[in-house]
Scaffold this motif. Structure first.
Motif, PDB file in Angstrom:
ATOM      1  N   LEU B 171       0.823  -1.202   0.000  1.00  0.00           N
ATOM      2  CA  LEU B 171       0.000   0.000   0.000  1.00  0.00           C
ATOM      3  C   LEU B 171       0.859   1.254   0.000  1.00  0.00           C
ATOM      4  CD1 LEU B 171      -2.965  -0.954   2.315  1.00  0.00           C
ATOM      5  CD2 LEU B 171      -3.080  -0.160  -0.043  1.00  0.00           C
ATOM      6  N   VAL B 172       1.985   1.192   0.724  1.00  0.00           N
ATOM      7  CA  VAL B 172       2.896   2.337   0.725  1.00  0.00           C
ATOM      8  C   VAL B 172       3.318   2.638  -0.706  1.00  0.00           C
ATOM      9  CG1 VAL B 172       5.153   3.151   1.473  1.00  0.00           C
ATOM     10  CG2 VAL B 172       3.709   1.897   3.062  1.00  0.00           C
ATOM     11  N   ASP B 173       3.662   1.603  -1.449  1.00  0.00           N
ATOM     12  CA  ASP B 173       4.055   1.802  -2.851  1.00  0.00           C
ATOM     13  C   ASP B 173       2.929   2.437  -3.650  1.00  0.00           C
ATOM     14  OD1 ASP B 173       6.483   0.750  -2.301  1.00  0.00           O
ATOM     15  OD2 ASP B 173       6.060  -1.260  -3.112  1.00  0.00           O
ATOM     16  N   LEU B 174       1.716   1.924  -3.421  1.00  0.00           N
ATOM     17  CA  LEU B 174       0.561   2.454  -4.143  1.00  0.00           C
ATOM     18  C   LEU B 174       0.353   3.930  -3.831  1.00  0.00           C
ATOM     19  CD1 LEU B 174      -2.047   1.875  -5.867  1.00  0.00           C
ATOM     20  CD2 LEU B 174      -3.194   1.624  -3.665  1.00  0.00           C
ATOM     21  N   ILE B 175       0.443   4.270  -2.535  1.00  0.00           N
ATOM     22  CA  ILE B 175       0.223   5.662  -2.125  1.00  0.00           C
ATOM     23  C   ILE B 175       1.275   6.572  -2.771  1.00  0.00           C
ATOM     24  CG2 ILE B 175       0.277   7.254  -0.149  1.00  0.00           C
ATOM     25  CD1 ILE B 175      -2.260   5.583  -0.201  1.00  0.00           C
ATOM     26  N   PHE B 176       2.537   6.140  -2.760  1.00  0.00           N
ATOM     27  CA  PHE B 176       3.575   6.997  -3.349  1.00  0.00           C
ATOM     28  C   PHE B 176       3.427   7.108  -4.863  1.00  0.00           C
ATOM     29  CE2 PHE B 176       5.631   6.747   0.773  1.00  0.00           C
ATOM     30  CZ  PHE B 176       6.111   8.042   0.895  1.00  0.00           C
ATOM     31  N   ALA B 177       3.001   6.005  -5.493  1.00  0.00           N
ATOM     32  CA  ALA B 177       2.759   6.081  -6.938  1.00  0.00           C
ATOM     33  C   ALA B 177       1.651   7.086  -7.220  1.00  0.00           C
ATOM     34  CB  ALA B 177       2.380   4.702  -7.471  1.00  0.00           C
ATOM     35  N   THR B 178       0.629   7.072  -6.373  1.00  0.00           N
ATOM     36  CA  THR B 178      -0.478   8.010  -6.571  1.00  0.00           C
ATOM     37  C   THR B 178      -0.027   9.448  -6.358  1.00  0.00           C
ATOM     38  OG1 THR B 178      -1.863   6.272  -5.640  1.00  0.00           O
ATOM     39  CG2 THR B 178      -2.892   8.400  -6.022  1.00  0.00           C
ATOM     40  N   ILE B 179       0.848   9.645  -5.373  1.00  0.00           N
ATOM     41  CA  ILE B 179       1.359  10.999  -5.135  1.00  0.00           C
ATOM     42  C   ILE B 179       2.027  11.526  -6.406  1.00  0.00           C
ATOM     43  CG2 ILE B 179       3.101  12.319  -3.849  1.00  0.00           C
ATOM     44  CD1 ILE B 179       2.459  10.506  -1.432  1.00  0.00           C
ATOM     45  N   THR B 180       2.836  10.672  -7.032  1.00  0.00           N
ATOM     46  CA  THR B 180       3.485  11.082  -8.278  1.00  0.00           C
ATOM     47  C   THR B 180       2.451  11.383  -9.359  1.00  0.00           C
ATOM     48  OG1 THR B 180       5.183   9.506  -7.644  1.00  0.00           O
ATOM     49  CG2 THR B 180       5.368  10.456  -9.827  1.00  0.00           C
ATOM     50  N   ASP B 181       1.419  10.527  -9.434  1.00  0.00           N
ATOM     51  CA  ASP B 181       0.369  10.750 -10.442  1.00  0.00           C
ATOM     52  C   ASP B 181      -0.338  12.079 -10.229  1.00  0.00           C
ATOM     53  OD1 ASP B 181       0.907   8.377 -11.605  1.00  0.00           O
ATOM     54  OD2 ASP B 181      -0.771   7.275 -10.701  1.00  0.00           O
ATOM     55  N   ILE B 182      -0.683  12.333  -8.981  1.00  0.00           N
ATOM     56  CA  ILE B 182      -1.394  13.578  -8.674  1.00  0.00           C
ATOM     57  C   ILE B 182      -0.531  14.768  -9.069  1.00  0.00           C
ATOM     58  CG2 ILE B 182      -2.214  15.027  -6.769  1.00  0.00           C
ATOM     59  CD1 ILE B 182      -3.152  12.491  -5.357  1.00  0.00           C
ATOM     60  N   ASN B 183       0.739  14.660  -8.763  1.00  0.00           N
ATOM     61  CA  ASN B 183       1.658  15.742  -9.101  1.00  0.00           C
ATOM     62  C   ASN B 183       1.752  15.956 -10.610  1.00  0.00           C
ATOM     63  OD1 ASN B 183       4.986  16.233  -9.638  1.00  0.00           O
ATOM     64  ND2 ASN B 183       3.862  17.708  -8.381  1.00  0.00           N
ATOM     65  N   LYS B 184       1.724  14.851 -11.360  1.00  0.00           N
ATOM     66  CA  LYS B 184       1.839  14.956 -12.815  1.00  0.00           C
ATOM     67  C   LYS B 184       0.654  15.687 -13.428  1.00  0.00           C
ATOM     68  CE  LYS B 184       4.938  11.210 -14.023  1.00  0.00           C
ATOM     69  NZ  LYS B 184       4.809   9.783 -13.671  1.00  0.00           N
ATOM     70  N   THR B 185      -0.510  15.604 -12.763  1.00  0.00           N
ATOM     71  CA  THR B 185      -1.665  16.325 -13.303  1.00  0.00           C
ATOM     72  C   THR B 185      -1.639  17.802 -12.931  1.00  0.00           C
ATOM     73  OG1 THR B 185      -3.013  15.791 -11.371  1.00  0.00           O
ATOM     74  CG2 THR B 185      -3.139  14.264 -13.216  1.00  0.00           C
ATOM     75  N   GLY B 186      -0.545  18.247 -12.301  1.00  0.00           N
ATOM     76  CA  GLY B 186      -0.387  19.689 -12.107  1.00  0.00           C
ATOM     77  C   GLY B 186      -0.555  20.185 -10.692  1.00  0.00           C
ATOM     78  N   THR B 187      -0.686  19.274  -9.714  1.00  0.00           N
ATOM     79  CA  THR B 187      -0.843  19.724  -8.331  1.00  0.00           C
ATOM     80  C   THR B 187       0.519  19.750  -7.639  1.00  0.00           C
ATOM     81  OG1 THR B 187      -2.977  18.604  -8.337  1.00  0.00           O
ATOM     82  CG2 THR B 187      -2.135  19.311  -6.201  1.00  0.00           C
ATOM     83  N   THR B 188       0.812  20.887  -7.036  1.00  0.00           N
ATOM     84  CA  THR B 188       2.054  21.029  -6.281  1.00  0.00           C
ATOM     85  C   THR B 188       1.876  20.352  -4.922  1.00  0.00           C
ATOM     86  OG1 THR B 188       2.296  23.153  -7.364  1.00  0.00           O
ATOM     87  CG2 THR B 188       3.699  22.747  -5.448  1.00  0.00           C
TER      88      THR B 188
END
Ligand SMILES: Nc1ncnc2c1ncn2[C@@H]1O[C@H](COP(=O)(O)OP(=O)(O)OP(=O)(O)O)[C@@H](O)[C@H]1O
Ligand SMILES: [Mg+2]
Lengths: 356, 237
Positions: B171-188
Motif C-alpha cells: 500500500l505504501v508503494d501504491l500511495i507513493f505512486a499516486t502521489i506522483t500521479d497527482i503531481n503529474k496532473t499539475g498539483t504542487t
C-alpha cells in the motif's frame, strides 16, 4: 467449580448491588402494575387517554430536548441554561398572546395568531441562545469541561433574574383559544383538541429539523463539525458559524415549544418556569441518547408517556397515595436510573467512546 | 516567485516553542518533502501553513498573498488542501459524503461530479465502497479517502502529513505512486514523511527538520547521498 469461582471473582460488590437494584425495580414495577390492573379501577379508555396526553406533553419535552442534544452533539457540552432559553420565549409571548386576546385577534384568526406567537417566541429564544453562546460559552471553548458547565448554571440564574427584572415576578397565564378548547371522541375515548394540535405542531417542527440535519448543506456541516472540528475547518467549514447556527436552531425550537406549552398548560408562566421542563427535557435527551436527534425525539415522547401513565399504573398499585402528584418524581427517578444503567440512552453511543 | 513561501515562522503550543524560525519554499509543480524524526515539528509546520495555528513570528506567502492570519476555513478556497496526520476522515459519514465535503466550498455541480468520478478512477476501491460508512474502511482505504477528499477541492497546493503511516509495504508503494500521479496532473505537493527513503525518491527537493529548526535543505538526490541523512533517516551506515 473452578469456572464458577473464576466467574464470581470478576463480579464486584457494586455490580451485585446494581443487579439487586435492577431486580427490585423490576419487581416493584411488575407488582404495582399487576395490582392496579387486577383492581379493575381503570378501563382501557383511561389508559389510552393518559397515553395521548402523555404524547402531547412528551412532544413538548422532545422539542426542548433537541436543543440539548444538538449542542451536545457539536460541543460535547450540556447547555444547562437551555430551560431559560425556553422560558425567555414563553414568558415574552404570554403578554403578546394576552394582547392578541384583548383585541380579539387570537380568537378570530387563531391559526395565524398562534403562528405569529410562535415566530416571536422562536426569535426571542433564538437571540437568547445565540447571545449565551457568544458571551458565556465561546470564550471558554477549549477550557476543561467542568468550566462551561458551571458557567451554564450561572447563566441560568442570570437569565431567570433578568427576566424577572423585565416582566416582574408574578405568574402569568396564556389566554384560552376557543378553537382548541373542545374535545372530540374516537370510539369511547374522548380526546381534547389541544392535545392533538400540540402533538402535531411539535411533530411538524421536528420533521423540519430532521430534514435540515439530514438533507441540507448546513446539516452536513453540522455533522462534520460534530465529528472533527479541525478537519471540518480544513474542508472550508466555518466552525463558529455552525456552532451559532446550532444554538440558534435549538433556541428556535425551545421558543416555539414555549408557545405550544402555553396552549397545553396555560398557567404558571413566570421567570422560573424553565427549570422543570429544562431538566425533564434533559432527561429525555439522555434517555434517547444525548447527541442523537431521533433519540431526543423518542426520549421526549417516551418520558411524556411514562410520566403520564406511571403514577396510576405503578405507584397506585403499590398503595402510594396522591400518585398523580408524583409525576416529577417519576421523571427524575428515570434520569437517575438511565444514568446508572444505560448512560448511552436508547439510541446513543457510550459517552466514554466520544473523544472529549 | 515561489507558490508557497514560509519565512522564518515561530509557532507555540502554550509555552512550548515548537517551531523556531522555519523557512521553506515550494515552487509551482514541485514535490517537496519535509522529513524529520518524531516531534521535530513537521505536523506543526503544516498546521501553521493551513491556518489551524497562527505563527507568532515570521510569515507565510501563498501565491503572493500573506496567509499568516487567515483562518483555516478560508484556505481551501484559496487552493490549499490538506491530508491530515492520521487521515482525519469523518468516520460516521459515507465515503461519498466524505468526498463531497472535500468540495464543500465549490458550487459547480457538474465539476464536482466530474471530480468525484476522477477520484473513483484513481482509487477504484473507493468506488466499490461509496455508500459504505467511512469508519468501516481499512487503514489503506481511509488514506485513499483522505487523499481523494483533498483532491475534491481541486487544490493548487496539496499538503500531506505522513500518508504512508501504518500501511503495509504494498500500500505504501501504491500511495507513493499516486502521489506522483497527482503531481503529474499539475498539483504542487508538500509532503511530510517519516519514510524518508520513499519521500526523497518522489520529491525534487527536501528539507530536514530537527527540533523545530530546518537542519538541512537540498535537492532530493543530494539529500539521499548526504551522510547525516543516510545515517539518521535512511538507516544506512
Ligand atoms: N497540541 C499540542 N500541545 C502541546 N505540544 C504539542 C502539541 N502538538 C505538538 N506539540 C509538541 O510540538 C512539537 C512538534 O510536534 P509535531 O506534532 O509538529 O511533530 P512531528 O514532527 O509531526 O512528529 P511526528 O512525526 O511524531 O508526527 C513536539 O515537541 C510536540 O510534543
Ligand atoms: Mg506529525
Amino acid at each position: 467449580m473452578e469456572d464458577l469461582r473464576r466467574r464470581l471473582d470478576g463480579v464486584s460488590w457494586v455490580d451485585l448491588f446494581l443487579w439487586g437494584l435492577r431486580i427490585v425495580i423490576i419487581l416493584l414495577i411488575v407488582v404495582g402494575a399487576f395490582n392496579t390492573l387486577t383492581s379493575g379501577k381503570y378501563t382501557i379508555t383511561t389508559w389510552i387517554s393518559l397515553s395521548i396526553s402523555g404524547l402531547a406533553q412528551g412532544s413538548i419535552y422532545a422539542l426542548i430536548a433537541l436543543g440539548y442534544t444538538l449542542v451536545y452533539g457539536i460541543l460535547l457540552m450540556i447547555n444547562f441554561a437551555h430551560g431559560e432559553v425556553f422560558m425567555a420565549g414563553a414568558f415574552t409571548t404570554v403578554f403578546i398572546a394576552n394582547y392578541f386576546n384583548r383585541i380579539g385577534f387570537l380568537n378570530t384568526y387563531p391559526l395565524l395568531a398562534i403562528l405569529i406567537l410562535m415566530v416571536i417566541a422562536a426569535l426571542v429564544s433564538m437571540s437568547v441562545a445565540v447571545l449565551l453562546e457568544r458571551i458565556a460559552y465561546r470564550p471558554l471553548r477549549g477550557a476543561p469541561r467542568l468550566v462551561p458547565l458551571i458557567t451554564a448554571i450561572g447563566a441560568s440564574f442570570f437569565l431567570q433574574y433578568s427576566f424577572r427584572g423585565f416582566y416582574g415576578s408574578g405568574f402569568q397565564t396564556y389566554p384560552t383559544v376557543t378553537a382548541l378548547s373542545g374535545t372530540f371522541t374516537v370510539g369511547k375515548v374522548t380526546i381534547p383538541v389541544v392535545q392533538v394540535v400540540v402533538f402535531f405542531a411539535a411533530i411538524a417542527l421536528m420533521s423540519g429539523l430532521y430534514w435540515l440535519v439530514e438533507r441540507t448543506k448546513m446539516g452536513k456541516s453540522m455533522r462534520a463539525v460534530s465529528e472533527d472540528k479541525e478537519v471540518a475547518a480544513l474542508m472550508g467549514i466555518d466552525i463558529n458559524r455552525v456552532i451559532v447556527f446550532t444554538f440558534a436552531i435549538g433556541g428556535m425550537l425551545a421558543g416555539a415549544a414555549g408557545v405550544i406549552n402555553g396552549l397545553y398548560r396555560p398557567q404558571g408562566v413566570y421567570f422560573f418556569m424553565g427549570f422543570i421542563p429544562g431538566i425533564k427535557a434533559f432527561t429525555a435527551a439522555v434517555l434517547g441518547g444525548i447527541g442523537s436527534v431521533p433519540g431526543a425525539m423518542l426520549g421526549g415522547l417516551f418520558l411524556g408517556v411514562i410520566e403520564s401513565i406511571g403514577p396510576n399504573l405503578v405507584l397506585e398499585g403499590l398503595g402510594i397515595d396522591g400518585a398523580n402528584q408524583l409525576k416529577d418524581a417519576i421523571a427524575f427517578t428515570m434520569l437517575v436510573l438511565v444514568l446508572i444503567f444505560r448512560p448511552q440512552g436508547i439510541l446513543g453511543e457510550r459517552l466514554s467512546e466520544k473523544k472529549a | 516567485m515561489a507558490l508557497l513561501e514560509v519565512n522564518d515562522i515561530h509557532a507555540y503550543y502554550g509555552n512550548i516553542h515548537a517551531l523556531k524560525g522555519v523557512s521553506l519554499t515550494v515552487e509551482k509543480g514541485e514535490i517537496v518533502s519535509l522529513i524529520g524524526g518524531n516531534g521535530a515539528g513537521k505536523t506543526t509546520t503544516l498546521r501553521t501553513i493551513c491556518g489551524l495555528l497562527h505563527p507568532r513570528g515570521g510569515n507565510i506567502q501563498f501565491d503572493g498573498e500573506d496567509l499568516s492570519r487567515v483562518p483555516a476555513h478560508h484556505l481551501v478556497g484559496k487552493g490549499i488542501a490538506m491530508v491530515p496526520e492520521g487521515r482525519g476522515i469523518f468516520s460516521k459519514l459515507t465515503v461519498q459524503a466524505n468526498l463531497e465535503l472535500g468540495a464543500y466550498t465549490r458550487n459547480d455541480k457538474a465539476g464536482i461530479s466530474e471530480d468525484l468520478e476522477k477520484v473513483f478512477h484513481l482509487f477504484p476501491r473507493l468506488a466499490e465502497r461509496r455508500t459504505q460508512v467511512a469508519g468501516t474502511l481499512s487503514g489503506g482505504e481511509q488514506q485513499m479517502l483522505a487523499m481523494g477528499r483533498a483532491m475534491m477541492s481541486r487544490p493548487r497546493l496539496l499538503l500531506m502529513d505522513e500518508p504512508s503511516m501504518g500501511l503495509a509495504p504494498v500500500l505504501v508503494d501504491l500511495i507513493f505512486a499516486t502521489i506522483t500521479d497527482i503531481n503529474k496532473t499539475g498539483t504542487t505537493i508538500l509532503l511530510v514523511e517519516q519514510n524518508a527513503h520513499k519521500a526523497l525518491q518522489v520529491a525534487s527537493r527536501g528539507y530536514v527538520l530537527q527540533t523545530g529548526e530546518i537542519r538541512l535543505s537540498d535537492t532530493a538526490v543530494a539529500l539521499q547521498n548526504n551522510a547525516e541523512v543516510r545515517n539518521l533517516y535512511l538507516g544506512i551506515e
